[in-house]
Design an enzyme around this catalytic site. Structure first.
Site: not given
Ligand SMILES: [Zn+2]
Length: 449
Positions: A245, A280
């Protein structure tokens, strides 16, 4: 034959069910999509955060030093669990265990380091070099141990309900208000439930971009059974829900594709290799969610990486061991993910990175009062006429001075001097708050001119 048929039906049912049970492990994507629709300011804030991140990465910036983040943990517990360690009112030991796992994962010192279950992506494994430390001063400057326990009559919070999914973040709704989210990372630990569609939710966090009037939602929500691995934690908790998270909170997307075609069939995509994911490009394209263990024999390869523009020059396996997957064993962030994390910490969350909140980085839950052994520290003379000598056997990470009403007059990191001069202040009572790796200490000082 009948027995076998029943048995295989049972196995099949349990596989399908285990898929369902896990399918909502983290509802970040759904919450973020809802917020984008209902709140145009979040769309703007998110777009700005992304633009800043991309610029920071493009400029070849990097982060050289360990970033310490002050954390406040709100334990929202049922009023019948008034004793610490009972039910939803989880023990300090469980909190320390959760922090230990989190800090290992964010410093590449987790147990898998040196001997991971498989070596497939060793060359892509980066070190976020971050430390999550319990805050030792609250928003008014008063001492705290960073753990706020709040009793509530609410038995559980329905993650599938758009109101209840954030209600624990409001005192008026039976939860606890956030501490200034620009200075503290707020973590709410509570009893999450799910009312629809099966599956269980372990936690969630908003991607960066919430703006001031809705920043009260910023932070992490985690089910009390998936925070840490001991005490009241579920036997199926790996303690890494917070790791995942916080990845979202710092700008990371899931590594698996979350899209489907017009017929509802899952498709391949490079979920985090776009502006939203911070480009990414060292996590492979992945279709569908893998919930299983990752071992030396795990060989999922759901998409052909040669169809995607990423760092891979041949078709590689799925990176199920990434913390941003749903695999039940995960142990790594990639270098590019860490670039996104650092860009966020130098962009949208730079006030958190530069927070002047005092903190305790030794991983233990203190009392919120003087818990640092005085034999290691000498502050004299007291009362003083102005000059105060501060001798510490341990390196002082932060030092601050507050006045009698809690106003911070001085804050300094990595204090190396031996003296402080108070002579520019009015005569009166002051508090010196010192934090070292071994704990924090608050000393009342009387200053007379
Ligand atoms: Zn997630």
């Amino acid at each position: 034959m009948k027995k076998i048929a029943i048995l295989s039906l049972l196995v099949l049912t349990s596989i399908v069910m285990s898929g369902q049970v896990n399918i909502k492990k983290c509802i970040t994507t759904r919450l973020v999509k809802q917020e984008l629709i209902s709140n145009p300011d979040y769309a703007k804030g998110r777009a700005n955060a992304i633009t800043e991140n991309i610029a920071w990465i493009k400029a070849n910036n990097s982060e050289k030093t360990t970033i310490n983040i002050p954390v406040v943990i709100h334990i929202i517990h049922k009023n019948t669990h008034s004793n610490i360690g009972i039910g939803t009112n989880i023990s300090n030991d469980q909190i320390e265990d959760a922090l230990k796992i989190l800090n290992e994962d964010y410093s590449k010192t987790n147990p898998e380091y040196l001997n991971p279950p498989r070596n497939t992506f060793l060359n892509y494994w980066g070190n976020p070099d971050m430390k999550f430390c319990l805050a030792t001063s609250d928003p008014s400057g008063n001492p705290t141990n960073g753990i706020i326990r709040t009793s509530t009559t609410i038995a559980d919070w329905d993650a599938d309900d758009s109101f209840e999914a954030n209600a624990m973040k409001r005192t008026v709704n039976g939860g606890m208000d956030a501490w200034d989210p620009s200075k503290y990372l707020n973590i709410w630990v509570c009893n999450l439930s799910n009312s629809s569609g099966g599956g269980i939710t372990l936690g969630y966090a908003y991607l960066p971009g919430l703006q001031s009037w809705n920043a009260w939602k910023d932070g992490l929500v985690i089910d009390f059974q998936y925070f840490g691995t001991i005490g009241g934690a579920s036997s199926s908790s790996d303690g890494r829900t917070a790791t995942h998270e916080i990845g979202h909170y710092l700008g990371l997307m899931h590594t698996f594709c979350e899209d489907a075609d017009a017929q509802g069939n899952l498709i391949c995509c490079d979920n985090d290799n776009n502006s939203w994911g911070g480009y990414v490009d060292d996590t492979p394209a992945t279709k569908d969610i893998y919930f299983g263990n990752v071992t030396a024999n795990t060989n999922n390869n759901t998409c052909n990486d040669l169809s995607y523009s990423n760092i891979f020059t041949n078709d590689v396996l799925d990176m199920d061991e990434n913390f941003m997957s749903y695999a039940s064993t995960a142990w790594m962030f990639t270098d590019d993910q860490i670039n996104v994390i650092n860009a966020t910490l130098n962009g949208y969350r730079s006030s958190l990175k530069n927070s002047t909140v005092n903190m305790n980085c030794d991983g233990s839950v203190g009392t919120g009062l003087n818990n640092y052994q005085l034999e290691n520290l000498n502050i004299y003379p007291n009362p003083t006429l102005g000059k105060l000598n501060i001798v510490s056997a341990d390196k002082i990470n932060t030092l601050s001075i507050t006045n009698i009403i809690g106003k911070e007059l001085l804050f300094t990191k990595d204090f190396l001097a031996n003296t402080i001069d108070l002579s520019s202040y009015e005569s009166g009572v002051y508090f010196i708050n010192i934090s070292t790796d071994k704990g924090t200490h608050i000393e009342k000082i009387i200053f007379t001119k």
